[in-house]
Write a protein that holds these residues in place. Structure first.
Motif, short mmCIF file in Angstrom:
data_model
loop_
_atom_site.label_atom_id
_atom_site.label_comp_id
_atom_site.label_asym_id
_atom_site.label_seq_id
_atom_site.Cartn_x
_atom_site.Cartn_y
_atom_site.Cartn_z
N ASP A 92 0.84 -1.21 0.00
CA ASP A 92 0.00 0.00 0.00
C ASP A 92 0.87 1.26 0.00
O ASP A 92 0.61 2.22 -0.75
N LYS A 93 1.91 1.26 0.85
CA LYS A 93 2.79 2.42 0.92
C LYS A 93 3.56 2.60 -0.38
O LYS A 93 3.77 3.73 -0.84
N LEU A 125 1.43 4.32 -2.95
CA LEU A 125 1.34 5.76 -2.68
C LEU A 125 2.65 6.45 -3.04
O LEU A 125 2.66 7.57 -3.57
N HIS A 126 3.77 5.77 -2.73
CA HIS A 126 5.09 6.33 -3.04
C HIS A 126 5.25 6.49 -4.56
O HIS A 126 5.78 7.50 -5.04
N LYS A 144 2.99 7.06 -6.66
CA LYS A 144 2.16 8.18 -7.11
C LYS A 144 2.71 9.52 -6.65
O LYS A 144 2.15 10.57 -6.99
N GLU A 190 2.77 10.51 -3.51
CA GLU A 190 1.98 11.03 -2.39
C GLU A 190 2.71 10.91 -1.05
O GLU A 190 2.39 11.65 -0.13
#
Length: 257
Positions: A109-110, A113-114, A116, A118
């Motif tokens: 999940d992280k 996000l990384h 992207k 974010e």
């Protein structure tokens, strides 16, 4: 009025359908004395009781946690074996496994996000949850063939680049696919034995230095260990058993007289 509860008796195919394992696996468990059915009819039908199913559940818990069949047989056959204690152990180990998977999911999940932009992740955070401290197959291999063959094979792979490891995996899959295409032929046929020669040479090239006896034992483990059976049979139903038979024939034929 009191009624005596009569245990149900299921045939081997019914058990296989309920549990989701193969009839061949149940037959093998019976043959090695790991799970002997409550009754065998005069016609030869295996009939399994509720107690048999409870024991099968225990066996499959152990298998899920990476225990080899030989060790499971020793554990459940011990006079000190306690089913409730075993269930508690299974639960503890599965919770540990779930915790590791949860950590890996969180890392995924992280990482998404990384990617992207974010959040930021350190290099260390990118590998949280991975655990390379235990290979469930390795201890069994060491027990069967000794440390030298395993260490040499591990060193061989460890020294390769990612591209070389990928090429190695593709070559292995190619051999499996070829053998899968031959699995409806007799295991002693010239084509099959040529395919098995390729498999033997591939293993030798990995630094394993398998003796013919060890090669034959490896083939047997493809059937004894359901993890191997499941992975090999992805290339074709029945491939693991076919390879076992063909590898045994190869070993016997090439044994020095």
């Amino acid at each position: 009025m009191n009624f005596e509860r009569r245990q149900a008796r299921l045939k081997v195919k019914e058990v296989a359908d309920v549990v989701g394992i193969s009839v061949r696996t149940l037959h093998h468990y019976d043959e090695i004395g790991l799970l002997v059915p409550e009754e065998t009819t005069e016609a030869g039908y295996r009939l399994y009781s509720d107690d048999n199913l409870a024991m099968l559940q225990q066996i499959l818990f152990f298998r899920e946690l990476g225990f080899p069949l030989k060790q499971i047989k020793e554990i459940i056959g011990s006079p000190s074996f306690d089913r409730q204690e075993a269930l508690a152990l299974h639960r503890k180990m599965l919770l540990e496994k779930r915790n590791q998977l949860d950590r890996m999911i969180a890392t995924i999940d992280k990482t998404m996000l990384h990617a992207k932009g974010e959040i930021e992740m350190t290099n260390k955070e990118k590998f949280v949850g991975f655990d390379f401290s235990h290979n469930p197959y390795e201890q069994e291999a060491r027990e069967r063939w000794g440390n030298k063959a395993v260490d040499e094979a591990n060193a061989k792979v460890g020294s390769m680049s990612k591209e070389e490891q990928q090429a190695l995996g593709e070559r292995m899959n190619e051999i499996y696919r070829n053998l899968a295409s031959l699995r409806h032929q007799p295991p002693e046929s010239a084509e099959t034995q040529a395919g098995i020669q390729e498999w033997y040479d591939f293993l030798q090239s990995m630094g394993g230095r398998y003796t013919l006896d060890a090669f034959k034992g490896l083939g047997q483990m493809y059937v004894d260990d359901e993890r191997f059976t499941r992975n090999i049979d992805k290339f074709g139903e029945g491939l693991a058993a076919f390879m076992r038979d063909a590898m045994a024939i190869y070993a016997d034929r090439n044994e020095p007289k």
